[in-house]
Design an enzyme around this catalytic site. Structure first.
Site, PDB file in Angstrom:
ATOM      1  N   LYS A  98       0.870  -1.183   0.000  1.00  0.00           N
ATOM      2  CA  LYS A  98       0.000   0.000   0.000  1.00  0.00           C
ATOM      3  C   LYS A  98       0.902   1.227   0.000  1.00  0.00           C
ATOM      4  CE  LYS A  98      -4.330  -1.448   2.105  1.00  0.00           C
ATOM      5  NZ  LYS A  98      -4.115  -2.854   1.735  1.00  0.00           N
ATOM      6  N   ASP A 135      -1.425  -2.287  -4.101  1.00  0.00           N
ATOM      7  CA  ASP A 135      -2.835  -2.215  -3.717  1.00  0.00           C
ATOM      8  C   ASP A 135      -3.405  -0.855  -4.137  1.00  0.00           C
ATOM      9  OD1 ASP A 135      -2.715  -4.679  -2.509  1.00  0.00           O
ATOM     10  OD2 ASP A 135      -2.876  -3.942  -0.459  1.00  0.00           O
ATOM     11  N   MET A 136      -4.737  -0.786  -4.260  1.00  0.00           N
ATOM     12  CA  MET A 136      -5.373   0.507  -4.553  1.00  0.00           C
ATOM     13  C   MET A 136      -6.192   0.923  -3.337  1.00  0.00           C
ATOM     14  SD  MET A 136      -5.429   2.879  -6.765  1.00  0.00           S
ATOM     15  CE  MET A 136      -5.099   2.365  -8.455  1.00  0.00           C
ATOM     16  N   GLN A 164     -10.383  -0.943  -9.235  1.00  0.00           N
ATOM     17  CA  GLN A 164     -11.596  -1.200  -8.446  1.00  0.00           C
ATOM     18  C   GLN A 164     -12.835  -0.966  -9.317  1.00  0.00           C
ATOM     19  OE1 GLN A 164     -10.051   1.926  -6.158  1.00  0.00           O
ATOM     20  NE2 GLN A 164      -9.825   0.754  -4.268  1.00  0.00           N
ATOM     21  N   ARG A 185      -4.885  -6.661 -11.222  1.00  0.00           N
ATOM     22  CA  ARG A 185      -5.843  -7.285 -10.301  1.00  0.00           C
ATOM     23  C   ARG A 185      -7.132  -6.457 -10.335  1.00  0.00           C
ATOM     24  NH1 ARG A 185      -4.125  -6.599  -4.303  1.00  0.00           N
ATOM     25  NH2 ARG A 185      -2.626  -8.229  -4.760  1.00  0.00           N
ATOM     26  N   LYS A 188     -13.720  -5.501  -6.592  1.00  0.00           N
ATOM     27  CA  LYS A 188     -14.904  -4.624  -6.575  1.00  0.00           C
ATOM     28  C   LYS A 188     -14.557  -3.270  -5.957  1.00  0.00           C
ATOM     29  CE  LYS A 188     -18.507  -8.158  -6.461  1.00  0.00           C
ATOM     30  NZ  LYS A 188     -19.692  -8.692  -5.768  1.00  0.00           N
TER      31      LYS A 188
END
Ligand code: FDA
Length: 309
Positions: A98, A135-136, A164, A185, A188
């Site tokens: 992150k 990661d988002m 996302q 990746r 949702k």
């Protein structure tokens, strides 16, 4: 309503203090978090790899507020890569990062600090023959995170992105990122977002997920289908087959502790399945997002809170 309340609580210090000190909390944390120590996390990674699953190891932490902590987070990630190497696991296990844990929120220099720290982690990963995925986080960081991704990929083309599906912009981002070698990746989305930038109704999010997945599956990159949703998993299998993809040309990803039987079923059927394995002390925000995803988990949590650990 419950989801919104839990996502708001995930940012509240008062609720954090209440929950982290409750006697039954540890039992719930154990279900979703591999352990507090790196050793525990590597042990879990080894067991999952032994069962034919891949792993993305995540050292928990976000919204780092000072430079020393950001640098400490970088060092833990580098130690994690070394430990995976020593355990002979770098073929099966990568690292998720992150950017907010690496300093992204540290004022005007935040993006540069996060980039420098992430680049150091990517270099360690490359030296050990493994990869990193970014990661988002919430939508205010999407542009900055994609800019860091682009810069990292100049030296480390295997760095994975997360998009996302609940964000209205994501179908266009999928088009931009569906390029040769690009690991993406698709999830949702787990944060509390306003309707101005995100689909709010669950069925709208699902429809967006399918549109995004079509772009990724028919594109030239490597799609990583991050969902536990049985309908989306079936649609992903169908889209992959129609796009001429075989197992190994894309992968499924799920969270540690969520639908473990399905993880093993897909792997036994020859699919590539990667489990996202969080570890460390900073589990509060992560756990609250998991509870927000599923009301049944809240009942499980409430029972555990009332029990003695
Ligand atoms: P959904 O929440 O609709 O769940 C579908 C079904 O899956 C449920 O009915 C239930 O059966 C099961 N299920 C789902 N969540 C569960 C839970 N917590 N406990 C028990 N059962 C559950 N998000 C983000 O914003 N940024 C990121 O970088 C990432 N990274 C990421 C990596 C990986 C590998 C995964 C799998 C997910 C993420 N996420 C994420 C989280 C993601 O955005 C999303 O919040 C969760 O995956 C839940 O969404 P589902 O697609 O599983 O659908």
């Amino acid at each position: 309503m419950l989801r919104r309340a839990l996502l708001t609580a995930s940012r509240s210090d008062r609720v954090r203090d209440l929950i982290t000190s409750a006697p039954g909390t540890r039992r719930v944390v154990r279900r979703f978090v591999a352990g507090r120590s790196l050793e525990a996390a590597v042990g879990v990674a080894g067991r999952l790899a032994g069962a034919g699953l891949r792993v993305s190891l995540d050292h928990l932490g976000e919204d780092t507020a000072d430079r020393a902590q950001a640098d400490h987070m970088r060092e833990v990630c580098i130690r994690a890569i070394g430990a995976l190497g020593e355990a002979g696991l770098t073929g099966a296990a990568e690292i998720s990062l992150k950017l907010s844990s690496l300093g992204q929120a540290l004022g005007a220099d935040g993006n540069r600090i996060a980039f420098d720290n992430a680049a150091t982690v990517c270099a360690a990963a490359a030296a050990h023959g493994t990869t990193v995925t970014l990661d988002m986080e919430d939508h205010t960081t999407t542009d900055a995170t994609l800019a860091v991704l682009r810069d990292l990929r100049a030296d480390f083309p295997s760095v994975g992105a997360v998009l996302q599906a609940y964000l209205r912009r994501t179908e266009a981002d999928c088009r931009d990122l569906a390029t040769p070698g690009s690991r993406v990746r698709l999830c949702k989305g787990a944060y509390r977002e306003p309707a101005s930038v995100a689909f709010v109704e669950p069925h709208e999010v699902d429809l967006s997920y399918v549109r995004c997945l079509k772009v990724l599956m028919t594109g030239a990159g490597y799609p990583m289908v991050a969902s536990h949703d049985p309908r989306l998993i079936a649609i992903a299998a169908d889209l992959a087959a129609r796009s001429g993809r075989s197992p190994g040309d894309f992968e499924y990803q799920m969270l540690y502790g969520v639908r473990p039987d399905e993880q093993r079923r897909l792997a036994a059927a020859g699919e590539t399945v990667r489990v996202y394995v969080p570890f460390g002390e900073e589990w509060y925000g992560y756990l609250m997002r998991r509870l927000a995803e599923r009301p049944a988990n809240v009942a499980f949590f409430a029972r555990a809170l009332l029990s003695r650990d």
